[in-house]
Design a protein around this motif. Structure first.
Motif, PDB file in Angstrom:
ATOM      1  N   GLY A  13       0.889  -1.271   0.015  1.00 41.67           N
ATOM      2  CA  GLY A  13      -0.112  -0.105   0.021  1.00 41.67           C
ATOM      3  C   GLY A  13       0.831   1.255   0.067  1.00 41.67           C
ATOM      4  O   GLY A  13       0.445   2.218   0.374  1.00 41.67           O
ATOM      5  N   ARG A  14       1.934   1.137  -0.485  1.00 39.04           N
ATOM      6  CA  ARG A  14       2.757   2.459  -0.686  1.00 39.04           C
ATOM      7  C   ARG A  14       2.146   3.471  -1.542  1.00 39.04           C
ATOM      8  O   ARG A  14       2.529   4.700  -1.429  1.00 39.04           O
ATOM      9  CB  ARG A  14       4.378   2.205  -1.234  1.00 39.04           C
ATOM     10  N   GLY A  15       1.528   3.133  -2.735  1.00 39.84           N
ATOM     11  CA  GLY A  15       0.800   4.108  -3.459  1.00 39.84           C
ATOM     12  C   GLY A  15       1.553   4.876  -4.442  1.00 39.84           C
ATOM     13  O   GLY A  15       1.043   5.586  -5.202  1.00 39.84           O
ATOM     14  N   GLU A  16       2.822   4.036  -4.899  1.00 37.05           N
ATOM     15  CA  GLU A  16       3.467   4.720  -5.891  1.00 37.05           C
ATOM     16  C   GLU A  16       2.798   4.420  -7.280  1.00 37.05           C
ATOM     17  O   GLU A  16       2.702   5.208  -8.239  1.00 37.05           O
ATOM     18  CB  GLU A  16       4.672   4.017  -6.143  1.00 37.05           C
ATOM     19  N   CYS A  17       2.000   3.418  -7.495  1.00 36.95           N
ATOM     20  CA  CYS A  17       1.080   3.302  -8.818  1.00 36.95           C
ATOM     21  C   CYS A  17       0.127   4.197  -8.808  1.00 36.95           C
ATOM     22  O   CYS A  17      -0.319   4.799 -10.032  1.00 36.95           O
ATOM     23  CB  CYS A  17       0.371   1.831  -8.710  1.00 36.95           C
ATOM     24  N   VAL A  18      -0.539   4.638  -7.914  1.00 38.44           N
ATOM     25  CA  VAL A  18      -1.627   5.655  -7.783  1.00 38.44           C
ATOM     26  C   VAL A  18      -0.857   6.965  -8.035  1.00 38.44           C
ATOM     27  O   VAL A  18      -1.608   7.680  -8.973  1.00 38.44           O
ATOM     28  CB  VAL A  18      -2.204   6.034  -6.480  1.00 38.44           C
ATOM     29  N   LYS A  19       0.419   7.187  -7.969  1.00 40.71           N
ATOM     30  CA  LYS A  19       0.963   8.355  -8.184  1.00 40.71           C
ATOM     31  C   LYS A  19       1.556   8.525  -9.652  1.00 40.71           C
ATOM     32  O   LYS A  19       1.297   9.463 -10.398  1.00 40.71           O
ATOM     33  CB  LYS A  19       2.180   8.768  -7.499  1.00 40.71           C
ATOM     34  N   VAL A  20       1.871   7.304 -10.136  1.00 40.58           N
ATOM     35  CA  VAL A  20       2.485   7.473 -11.414  1.00 40.58           C
ATOM     36  C   VAL A  20       1.703   7.120 -12.461  1.00 40.58           C
ATOM     37  O   VAL A  20       1.718   7.265 -13.646  1.00 40.58           O
ATOM     38  CB  VAL A  20       3.853   6.364 -11.397  1.00 40.58           C
ATOM     39  N   CYS A  21       0.355   6.571 -12.488  1.00 41.69           N
ATOM     40  CA  CYS A  21      -0.461   6.102 -13.618  1.00 41.69           C
ATOM     41  C   CYS A  21      -1.116   7.164 -14.366  1.00 41.69           C
ATOM     42  O   CYS A  21      -1.924   8.060 -13.668  1.00 41.69           O
ATOM     43  CB  CYS A  21      -1.538   5.212 -12.857  1.00 41.69           C
ATOM     44  N   PRO A  22      -0.893   7.425 -15.648  1.00 41.06           N
ATOM     45  CA  PRO A  22      -1.364   8.472 -16.391  1.00 41.06           C
ATOM     46  C   PRO A  22      -2.802   8.420 -16.530  1.00 41.06           C
ATOM     47  O   PRO A  22      -3.460   9.294 -16.830  1.00 41.06           O
ATOM     48  CB  PRO A  22      -0.699   8.549 -17.518  1.00 41.06           C
ATOM     49  N   SER A  23      -3.304   7.161 -16.428  1.00 41.10           N
ATOM     50  CA  SER A  23      -4.839   6.778 -16.602  1.00 41.10           C
ATOM     51  C   SER A  23      -5.679   6.848 -15.255  1.00 41.10           C
ATOM     52  O   SER A  23      -6.920   6.696 -15.368  1.00 41.10           O
ATOM     53  CB  SER A  23      -4.974   5.802 -17.146  1.00 41.10           C
ATOM     54  N   CYS A  52       3.219   1.629 -13.615  1.00 38.70           N
ATOM     55  CA  CYS A  52       2.783   0.756 -12.334  1.00 38.70           C
ATOM     56  C   CYS A  52       3.572  -0.291 -12.041  1.00 38.70           C
ATOM     57  O   CYS A  52       4.309  -0.350 -10.992  1.00 38.70           O
ATOM     58  CB  CYS A  52       1.461   0.747 -12.533  1.00 38.70           C
ATOM     59  N   GLU A  53       3.982  -1.025 -12.971  1.00 37.81           N
ATOM     60  CA  GLU A  53       4.694  -2.366 -12.718  1.00 37.81           C
ATOM     61  C   GLU A  53       6.219  -2.105 -12.480  1.00 37.81           C
ATOM     62  O   GLU A  53       6.813  -2.495 -11.503  1.00 37.81           O
ATOM     63  CB  GLU A  53       4.773  -3.122 -13.943  1.00 37.81           C
ATOM     64  N   VAL A  54       6.664  -1.100 -13.069  1.00 37.87           N
ATOM     65  CA  VAL A  54       8.238  -0.645 -12.926  1.00 37.87           C
ATOM     66  C   VAL A  54       8.519  -0.104 -11.694  1.00 37.87           C
ATOM     67  O   VAL A  54       9.335  -0.154 -10.813  1.00 37.87           O
ATOM     68  CB  VAL A  54       8.732   0.150 -14.265  1.00 37.87           C
ATOM     69  N   THR A  55       7.475   0.993 -11.187  1.00 37.07           N
ATOM     70  CA  THR A  55       7.499   1.553 -10.005  1.00 37.07           C
ATOM     71  C   THR A  55       7.229   0.793  -8.827  1.00 37.07           C
ATOM     72  O   THR A  55       7.837   1.247  -7.788  1.00 37.07           O
ATOM     73  CB  THR A  55       6.515   2.838  -9.959  1.00 37.07           C
ATOM     74  N   CYS A  56       6.499  -0.384  -8.770  1.00 35.96           N
ATOM     75  CA  CYS A  56       5.900  -0.838  -7.594  1.00 35.96           C
ATOM     76  C   CYS A  56       7.355  -1.689  -7.055  1.00 35.96           C
ATOM     77  O   CYS A  56       7.920  -2.508  -7.590  1.00 35.96           O
ATOM     78  CB  CYS A  56       4.908  -1.984  -8.012  1.00 35.96           C
ATOM     79  N   GLN A  57       7.568  -0.988  -5.892  1.00 34.45           N
ATOM     80  CA  GLN A  57       8.762  -1.674  -5.176  1.00 34.45           C
ATOM     81  C   GLN A  57       8.565  -2.891  -4.527  1.00 34.45           C
ATOM     82  O   GLN A  57       9.351  -3.741  -4.553  1.00 34.45           O
ATOM     83  CB  GLN A  57       9.012  -0.589  -3.883  1.00 34.45           C
ATOM     84  N   ASP A  58       7.230  -3.462  -4.555  1.00 27.75           N
ATOM     85  CA  ASP A  58       6.956  -4.735  -4.026  1.00 27.75           C
ATOM     86  C   ASP A  58       6.860  -5.887  -4.907  1.00 27.75           C
ATOM     87  O   ASP A  58       6.552  -6.956  -4.529  1.00 27.75           O
ATOM     88  CB  ASP A  58       5.680  -4.536  -2.990  1.00 27.75           C
TER      89      ASP A  58
END
Length: 66
Positions: A13-23, A52-58
């Motif tokens: 639940g770090r939220g990187e995907c929320v921040k980086v997704c252009p859609s 999202c895939e690249v940014t997700c640290q988990d």
């Protein structure tokens, strides 16, 4: 068209995907007493940028090109 999956066992639940997704395809939701990412759009809305895939640290997100 792309299939986006989130492995909630890996997601922290770090939220990187929320921040980086252009859609704007992700939200953080409460599940089992913790926050996890959830893909909320239709598969046709993903543009296939893989950010999202690249940014997700988990390593919790997988984007598959259908």
């Amino acid at each position: 068209m792309y299939l986006v999956t989130v492995d909630w066992d890996k997601c922290r639940g770090r939220g990187e995907c929320v921040k980086v997704c252009p859609s704007k395809a992700f939200l953080l939701v409460e599940e089992g007493g913790r926050q996890v990412a959830q893909y909320v759009l239709d598969t046709s809305d993903c543009i296939g940028c893989y950010s999202c895939e690249v940014t997700c640290q988990d390593g919790a997100i997988q984007v598959l090109d259908l």
